[in-house]
Design an enzyme around this catalytic site. Sequence first.
Site, PDB file in Angstrom:
ATOM      1  CG  HIS A 178      -0.130   0.007   2.507  1.00  0.00           C
ATOM      2  ND1 HIS A 178       0.412   1.159   3.037  1.00  0.00           N
ATOM      3  CD2 HIS A 178       0.206  -1.004   3.341  1.00  0.00           C
ATOM      4  CE1 HIS A 178       1.054   0.857   4.154  1.00  0.00           C
ATOM      5  NE2 HIS A 178       0.954  -0.446   4.362  1.00  0.00           N
ATOM      6  CD  GLN A 187       4.654   8.712   3.265  1.00  0.00           C
ATOM      7  OE1 GLN A 187       4.074   9.764   2.975  1.00  0.00           O
ATOM      8  NE2 GLN A 187       5.968   8.620   3.363  1.00  0.00           N
ATOM      9  CB  THR A 188      -0.266   5.520   6.436  1.00  0.00           C
ATOM     10  OG1 THR A 188       0.771   5.004   7.287  1.00  0.00           O
ATOM     11  CG2 THR A 188      -0.896   4.395   5.625  1.00  0.00           C
ATOM     12  CD  GLU A 228       2.070  -5.997   7.819  1.00  0.00           C
ATOM     13  OE1 GLU A 228       2.130  -7.237   7.684  1.00  0.00           O
ATOM     14  OE2 GLU A 228       2.903  -5.235   7.312  1.00  0.00           O
ATOM     15  NE  ARG A 229       4.690 -10.355  13.554  1.00  0.00           N
ATOM     16  CZ  ARG A 229       5.947 -10.419  13.956  1.00  0.00           C
ATOM     17  NH1 ARG A 229       6.883  -9.690  13.351  1.00  0.00           N
ATOM     18  NH2 ARG A 229       6.283 -11.212  14.957  1.00  0.00           N
TER      19      ARG A 229
END
Length: 184
Positions: free
Chosen positions: A8, A10-11, A82-83
């Site tokens: 994905h 950037q956040t 995600e983990r």
Amino acid sequence: MTLAFIRHGQTDWNRDDRIQGSSDIPLNDTGREQARDAVEMLADWSWDAVVSSPLSRARETAQIVADGLGLPLGPAYPELAERDYGPLEGAPSTETMARWPRRDYPGAEPLDAVVERCLRGLARIDEDYPDQNVVVVCHGTIMKYTLIRLTGHPVDVILNGTVSAIEREGDAWRVLTINGEPVG
């Protein structure tokens, strides 16, 4: 079958070096631009579908990619999330990795379980899109360790908005690109 994994875009938490994991943090404007750039990395191939993790940062990236490729957005697969980093979500990434260099974080989902979960998701994608070329938008940790397991190819880091593509030959997978760069 070719799979193009895209991390994905950037956040704000990526920008600020914070662990996101299963926290549902949205894309920022840089992340949206990275998603548009990923479309260019995919342009030389033929794609049948775009699918993703259900987390909003992956889902929005997948929508931008699907729109750019002229494809409908396919389903979200919970196995691609995600983990789960447990109590470490939101903590500084660099500091956390320095403290636990083997990535055996207390309270986090074990890496082997993350990879097994992703492999179940890929099996579902294969059932839904047999012998088709699929773009899979998900997350850095799950991509890195799944790519290593499937191909045996070393992967240091997966960058936001980049394409890491693999191709199945019989029962084996071959790496085509990592972070948008050709391999081999």
